[in-house]
Structure formats: C-alpha cells, structure tokens
Motif scaffolding. Structure first.
Motif, mmCIF file in Angstrom:
data_model
loop_
_atom_site.group_PDB
_atom_site.id
_atom_site.type_symbol
_atom_site.label_atom_id
_atom_site.label_comp_id
_atom_site.label_asym_id
_atom_site.label_seq_id
_atom_site.Cartn_x
_atom_site.Cartn_y
_atom_site.Cartn_z
ATOM 1 N N MET A 34 6.607 -1.993 -11.802
ATOM 2 C CA MET A 34 6.522 -2.593 -13.143
ATOM 3 C C MET A 34 5.081 -2.586 -13.649
ATOM 4 N N GLN A 35 4.157 -2.891 -12.736
ATOM 5 C CA GLN A 35 2.738 -2.866 -13.134
ATOM 6 C C GLN A 35 2.309 -1.441 -13.497
ATOM 7 N N LEU A 36 2.740 -0.480 -12.662
ATOM 8 C CA LEU A 36 2.315 0.907 -12.893
ATOM 9 C C LEU A 36 2.940 1.473 -14.164
ATOM 10 N N LEU A 37 4.189 1.114 -14.431
ATOM 11 C CA LEU A 37 4.833 1.589 -15.679
ATOM 12 C C LEU A 37 4.062 1.058 -16.882
ATOM 13 N N ALA A 38 3.695 -0.232 -16.831
ATOM 14 C CA ALA A 38 2.960 -0.830 -17.951
ATOM 15 C C ALA A 38 1.607 -0.137 -18.099
ATOM 16 N N TYR A 39 0.923 0.017 -16.969
ATOM 17 C CA TYR A 39 -0.425 0.601 -17.017
ATOM 18 C C TYR A 39 -0.396 2.015 -17.610
ATOM 19 N N TYR A 40 0.486 2.874 -17.055
ATOM 20 C CA TYR A 40 0.453 4.266 -17.513
ATOM 21 C C TYR A 40 1.006 4.417 -18.935
ATOM 22 N N THR A 41 1.915 3.546 -19.333
ATOM 23 C CA THR A 41 2.389 3.616 -20.725
ATOM 24 C C THR A 41 1.221 3.309 -21.658
ATOM 25 N N SER A 42 0.451 2.288 -21.296
ATOM 26 C CA SER A 42 -0.699 1.922 -22.127
ATOM 27 C C SER A 42 -1.736 3.051 -22.154
ATOM 28 N N VAL A 43 -2.001 3.629 -20.972
ATOM 29 C CA VAL A 43 -2.969 4.738 -20.902
ATOM 30 C C VAL A 43 -2.473 5.898 -21.762
ATOM 31 N N ASN A 44 -1.183 6.237 -21.608
ATOM 32 C CA ASN A 44 -0.639 7.383 -22.352
ATOM 33 C C ASN A 44 -0.644 7.149 -23.858
ATOM 34 N N LYS A 45 -0.585 5.881 -24.256
ATOM 35 C CA LYS A 45 -0.639 5.598 -25.696
ATOM 36 C C LYS A 45 -2.076 5.507 -26.198
ATOM 37 N N GLY A 46 -3.027 5.633 -25.282
ATOM 38 C CA GLY A 46 -4.438 5.594 -25.687
ATOM 39 C C GLY A 46 -4.913 4.193 -26.029
ATOM 40 N N ASN A 47 -4.251 3.180 -25.490
ATOM 41 C CA ASN A 47 -4.649 1.802 -25.803
ATOM 42 C C ASN A 47 -5.841 1.362 -24.967
ATOM 43 N N ASP A 48 -6.432 0.275 -25.399
ATOM 44 C CA ASP A 48 -7.536 -0.325 -24.648
ATOM 45 C C ASP A 48 -6.899 -1.169 -23.524
ATOM 46 N N VAL A 49 -6.657 -0.528 -22.396
ATOM 47 C CA VAL A 49 -5.825 -1.124 -21.335
ATOM 48 C C VAL A 49 -6.350 -2.483 -20.873
ATOM 49 N N ASP A 50 -7.643 -2.548 -20.608
ATOM 50 C CA ASP A 50 -8.193 -3.781 -20.021
ATOM 51 C C ASP A 50 -8.394 -4.889 -21.040
ATOM 52 N N GLN A 79 0.831 -1.207 0.000
ATOM 53 C CA GLN A 79 0.000 0.000 0.000
ATOM 54 C C GLN A 79 0.866 1.257 0.000
ATOM 55 N N HIS A 80 1.858 1.253 0.874
ATOM 56 C CA HIS A 80 2.750 2.393 1.005
ATOM 57 C C HIS A 80 3.491 2.640 -0.322
ATOM 58 N N THR A 81 3.896 1.553 -0.965
ATOM 59 C CA THR A 81 4.639 1.672 -2.227
ATOM 60 C C THR A 81 3.747 2.292 -3.305
ATOM 61 N N ILE A 82 2.518 1.786 -3.390
ATOM 62 C CA ILE A 82 1.598 2.344 -4.409
ATOM 63 C C ILE A 82 1.426 3.839 -4.155
ATOM 64 N N ASP A 83 1.172 4.190 -2.889
ATOM 65 C CA ASP A 83 0.941 5.604 -2.558
ATOM 66 C C ASP A 83 2.134 6.470 -2.955
ATOM 67 N N ARG A 84 3.331 5.939 -2.721
ATOM 68 C CA ARG A 84 4.540 6.749 -2.943
ATOM 69 C C ARG A 84 4.934 6.871 -4.406
ATOM 70 N N ILE A 85 4.738 5.788 -5.167
ATOM 71 C CA ILE A 85 5.380 5.814 -6.503
ATOM 72 C C ILE A 85 4.425 5.914 -7.691
ATOM 73 N N GLU A 86 3.128 5.941 -7.425
ATOM 74 C CA GLU A 86 2.213 5.942 -8.577
ATOM 75 C C GLU A 86 2.488 7.133 -9.505
ATOM 76 N N ASN A 87 2.658 8.311 -8.890
ATOM 77 C CA ASN A 87 2.896 9.493 -9.733
ATOM 78 C C ASN A 87 4.244 9.447 -10.435
ATOM 79 N N VAL A 88 5.240 8.892 -9.743
ATOM 80 C CA VAL A 88 6.571 8.778 -10.360
ATOM 81 C C VAL A 88 6.468 7.886 -11.605
ATOM 82 N N CYS A 89 5.777 6.776 -11.445
ATOM 83 C CA CYS A 89 5.658 5.839 -12.574
ATOM 84 C C CYS A 89 4.862 6.462 -13.717
ATOM 85 N N ARG A 90 3.835 7.214 -13.352
ATOM 86 C CA ARG A 90 3.035 7.894 -14.382
ATOM 87 C C ARG A 90 3.950 8.815 -15.203
ATOM 88 N N TYR A 91 4.844 9.538 -14.482
ATOM 89 C CA TYR A 91 5.759 10.448 -15.173
ATOM 90 C C TYR A 91 6.764 9.666 -16.034
#
Ligand code: F6R
Length: 608
Positions: A580-596, A444-456
């Motif tokens: 790793m999950q967050l990098l994959a997720y936000y890369t897909s979102v940023n590319k406009g892909n159908d993530v799910d 939980q702590h990791t998600i809270d801390r790094i989600e924005n970093v990974c998004r960037y």
C-alpha cells in the motif's frame, strides 16, 4: 506547520538560517523569511513561495549580511499566503517569527488600535504580537516578553529580535515545541532538532513558558516569572545522515526502506526471555490487568494504527477497545472511569487535538499511555506512561515507518495484555513474540520482492479520478491507511470501505475501469472478500488484489495481483502495509507530485 529557526555565532547567519529552514520544509509551508542584524540594523528578506524563491529574491535584492538572526517557514492560518503575510513581522523596534496560533489576537489588535497603534500591514495574528511587544517595550526585553506572554492566549513559540539589542536572539515557548542548539561558540533555535543537526547534536528543550536569550555563542534561560534556570543539555540520538535522503530520491521511499530497522529497534529492547517486557515504560502485567476498557485516540495515520490495535487487543486480550479520532473524542464528553486506559498515539507528540485529549483525560481518573516517536515531545511528557517508538526522524509528510512501528507496539501491548489477563499462556505469548521478532526480515523480503511490481501497478492508477480500497476485518483497518496514503500524495480521491458493506450503496460508484484495491490477507475471511472482488469486477472495476502467496485467486477475478509472504493472519498488517505504501509512493512519483511535501499538508499539525 510553521517552522522557526534562529542563529547567533560566527557563520554567515543568512546561510545558516536558510539551511536550517530547509530541514524544516517537511513540516509544510507556503512562504519563508529571515531577519538578520546587519551593521546593527535588522534587515528582513521574505517572500511567498518556497525557500528557493527566498534565495532567488536575496540573490536579486541582496542577502542580509550578519551573524545573528531569526528565520521562518509559514503555513498560512491567518491570512492567505503572500509576501506581506510572510514572517518575520515587525513593530517599530521588534521583529518576530512565530509558530502556532494566538487565539485572542483580535481583542489585542483592538486594544492596540485604541492606543494609537494602527500600523498593521498584514492579516496575521503574528503582527499583533510584534506590535504588542513594541507597545510594551521599555528597553528591557525580558520584562517586555514576560508582560506580553501574560496577555497572549493560545499555543505558540516565538523567536524575537529587538533593534536596540544587536547580535541577540530571544526565544520563548508556550506549548509549540522549540529547542535551543548549543554548538562550539554558536547557538541556534529551531522548532525541531533535524533543523540544526548539521551543526550540533547538543540541544536544550524549552519547556512551557521558558525564555531563552542567545548571545555571544551562549544561551541563558529564565522562567515566565523571571527566575534564572539551569537546563539539562540533551544529545540527539541520530545524525545528519539519518536526517538526509541517503541516496534515495525522496524521504518517503527512504523511510519505507528503513522499516525493518525501525521495527527491530523498537521491539528488541522490549523483549526479555522471549516475552514482551514494557516495564521500563511503567507498563507491567499488574498495571495492564487492572484495565477494563481501552480507548485509543489519535489522528490520521496514527489513528489507523489504533484500528489495527483494536482488532488485535480485543482478539487476544478480550478487552473492549474503542478507537476514536482525537478531534471528535475531545468534544463528545466521553465516559471515562479510573479503570480505563486511554492510549494516545502520535508520531510527533505535538498534534494539537491529541494533546487536548490528554488534558481532557486528566481529572477523569483514567490513566494515559502515549505511544510517541519524538523524544521529549509534549504528549510524551504529559502522559502517565510512555512507550517511545524508535523510528528515527520521519521527514516525509506521509507517514510510513512511524505507522509501522506504531503497529509493532500495538502487538507487543496486545501480547502483554493478553498474558496479563490470563488469555494466553507463556508458551503462546512466546510464540507470538517470536513471530513479531522475525517480522523485520519478512518486511525486508517483501520490499525486495514487490517494489517493482508496485511500481508497475501504480502506472495503472495515475489516470484514475477516484478509487476504492476494500477489505474485511484487519484488512479493512489496514485499507483505511492504504487509502489515506494514496490520496494524500497522489491527489486521487480514494475511500476505504468494509468489503461487505459495498452493496449497501457504494457499489453504485463502480464504473468501467475504476480501480478497486482489495486487501485480502485474512485467510478466515478470504472467501467472503473474494466474492466482493468478483462483484466489483463483474461491474467493470479494475481489481487490484493484495493477498498472500498461497491465496487461491487467478486473473479471472483480478486484473493485478500483488502477492506478499504468508505469515500468521494476525500479523499480516505489518507486511500488507508495504504494497500500500509503495503503490501510493509510485503513483505520486509517476504523477510528478511533490511526494515528500504534498500540497496543503503539514507534518506536525499543531493547530486544531
Ligand atoms: C498521514 C499522516 C497524518 C498523521 C496525523 C497525526 O500520512 O502522517 O495523518 O498521522 O497528522 O500526526 P501525529 O502522529 O504526529 O500525531
């Protein structure tokens, strides 16, 4: 893979079918269709494309009006995605939807052609089944279904309606999963419980060769041999909310955030007095003590969880572990003895190759242990022992929380096995278990801390054509999953490589700006990995490093550093997975892909 639904009840059948199919979208599909009894006649609406295309078509051309029918989302196997290949398929008096594969459809088609049945419109194996049902139909649906089932080879599930049996739906299961939902005065069929959870939590699980007849809001069951059956009504242990996005834009990010709870729910019931206790799953220290070799067999992400399991079990319990891809293992005539344990890991419990491995192991004397998320799935039911992971329904095609709970079970098993083999004493076992118990909080702590970093950082990846994930030891095992996650939803080519192996060939791929994501969480190997990071950086790579808070690395060696909490080296995978999950997720979102619902992929791979 294909999804089947069916309905008999007072509601608008077309609406129920489309709504239930929407909940099966995550399985992957390229066309959709429904068949509904309207004034005693079967009306079909189907199209290539998404369910939204089907809805538009029905708005344009008229929606079938009625209270009983069947529906389908198709993931093309025989014949390209097209209107005509979409399900339902019909014979003269029979219309069906089908999940799975009919292996002998060519021979059956030949038989039908030789018997003056030449009305084939599509390239599908399904249409052959519809025509065959029609060929044998003598006014008795059950007799006809039983006759046809004896002729079909393969794994499949069918939803069937007969033109002269209005308001009645027939369903049959041969390997491919199918459930029958029981509501108040209404009944459903579906490939998976989330499809009908909006309407009812009560369901029956069809077993191999069982036939269900849905009529007047009730269901009756019989066997392939015609014997009537009483079946146990089950209740789903999740509700509509957990099968919905709950305010998140995608299921994947919701499921990433659900990981602390999923791990907690999975491990808590398996810990007693501070020690792992898997006895409710039939796994005791005495049982574990007897195994000399372990084989972990699975596909994709589940196999990657097995790779982490190998490192941990071998390190702690000193038992040899071989990890294999199910589609390879099943064809390589593996050497198995009664002293071996074969662990099959599967989220869905229905993956065709993993299921085949289970069947292959039977008869060798080796014991099988399934680690499965979906309750009552085929693999769970057929293995000698089963540990259910309690991740709840995983809807996004890209697996996240299921992987995380598979890891948590790998650790519990390793601790218990090491203890059973006398490799660790109870003090050490309790210490390790306690650290695992604290993991949900760290996640939980990791998600809270790094989600924005990974998004960037993900914004730096979107223009890449190709990238490398590198790591050593557990970090290498982990990087395989990081790489798969990224490629499957961002469509960027990615490979994972053992960091020390790069200079034996792959380093020649490095060009200016090519992203290299280095996982460097293993302190004992950090210096070595750092050298490899410097090597790629010196050749122009954009180095992105995932390491712990205290790792001695600066921006002279890395372009971007994602720091995660430091815990013991062995448990780091459960935390390092998050970036790793967050990098994959936000890369897909940023590319406009159908993530799910990434292209070409299906959630549950029920074909070879
Ligand atoms: C990738 C992914 C797949 C599955 C694989 C096995 O994100 O989910 O690689 O892990 O298809 O599926 P299960 O675990 O259902 O056997």
């Amino acid at each position: 893979m294909c999804g089947i639904v069916g309905y008999v009840g007072p509601r608008d059948c077309s609406d129920v079918l489309v709504s239930a199919l929407t909940k099966l979208e995550y399985r992957g599909y390229d066309s959709a269709g429904i068949a509904v009894f309207e004034n005693g006649k079967i009306e079909v609406a189907k199209t290539k494309g998404r369910l939204s295309d089907l809805k538009e078509k029905m708005e344009r051309e008229g929606k079938p009006q009625g209270h009983a029918g069947i529906g389908h989302t198709r993931w093309a196997t025989h014949g390209e995605p097209s209107d005509v290949n979409s399900h339902p398929h019909s014979g003269r008096r029979v219309t069906i939807v089908h999940n799975g594969i009919i292996e002998n459809y060519k021979q059956l088609k030949q038989f039908l052609l030789e018997n003056e049945r030449d009305e084939f419109l599509s390239d599908t194996d399904t249409e052959v089944v519809a025509q065959l049902l029609d060929f044998y139909y003598d006014g008795n649906p059950i007799r006809c279904i039983r006759k046809v089932l004896h002729e079909l080879r393969g794994s499949f599930a069918l939803g069937i309606v007969f033109a002269d049996r209005p308001e009645t739906v027939y369903a049959v299961r041969c390997e491919s999963p199918l459930i029958v939902g029981q509501g108040q005065g209404e009944v459903f069929i579906a490939s998976d419980v989330p499809a009908i959870i909006k309407y009812t939590k009560d369901y029956y699980l069809l077993e191999q060769g069982e036939i269900a007849v849905l009529k007047n809001g009730a269901v009756q069951f019989c066997t392939l041999h015609g014997r009537m059956l009483e079946k146990e009504l089950k209740t789903a242990d999740f509700d509509e909310d957990s099968a919905e996005k709950g305010g998140y834009p995608h299921f994947m990010i919701k499921e990433i955030h659900e990981q602390p709870t999923a791990v907690k729910t999975t491990i808590t019931p398996r810990i007693e007095g501070g020690m792992p206790n898997l006895s409710e799953c039939g796994i005791t220290p005495e049982v574990l003590e007897g195994f000399n070799n372990i084989f972990i067999v699975a596909c994709g992400t589940a196999m990657h969880a097995g790779m982490v399991g190998k490192y941990v079990i071998e390190k702690l319990a000193r038992v040899s572990v071989t990890v294999d891809i199910a589609s390879e293992f099943r064809y390589r005539d593996p050497l198995l003895t009664p002293d071996d344990l074969v662990i099959i890991i599967s989220q869905s419990g229905e993956t065709a190759d993993s299921k085949a491995v289970l069947n292959l192991v039977k008869g060798t004397g080796a014991k099988t242990l399934a680690i499965v998320n979906v309750k009552g799935s085929s693999i769970a039911r057929e293995a000698d022992m089963v540990i259910y992971t309690h991740a709840g329904p995983e809807i996004a095609v890209a697996s996240t929380k299921a992987y995380m709970v598979q890891l948590s079970v790998m650790y519990l098993l390793a601790f218990e096995m090491a203890y059973a083999k006398g490799r660790i004493d109870d003090e050490e076992c309790k210490r390790l278990t306690l650290e695992l118990v604290r993991i949900p909080e760290v996640i939980q702590h990791t998600i809270d801390r790094i989600e924005n970093v990974c998004r960037y950082v993900s914004t730096k990846l979107i223009t890449a054509d190709s990238l490398l994930y590198i790591g050593r030891g557990l970090d290498y095992a982990l990087s395989m999953e990081g790489s798969l996650k990224l490629k499957e939803i961002s469509y960027i080519h990615s490979e994972s490589y053992a960091a020390g192996e790069l200079k034996h060939g792959t380093i020649s791929l490095i060009t200016d700006g090519m992203p290299v994501i280095a996982v460097a969480t293993q302190n004992s190997l950090f210096e070595k990995t750092l050298s490899n990071i410097k090597e790629v950086k010196a050749r122009g790579a954009m180095a992105i490093v995932i390491c712990d808070q205290k790792a001695d690395i600066g921006f002279d060696c890395a372009n971007y550093i994602i720091r995660i909490p430091q815990i013991s080296e062995m448990l780091m995978p459960m935390v390092a997975t998050i970036p790793m999950q967050l990098l994959a997720y936000y890369t897909s979102v940023n590319k406009g892909n159908d993530v799910d619902k990434p292209r070409n992929l299906a959630k549950s791979v029920t074909v070879e």
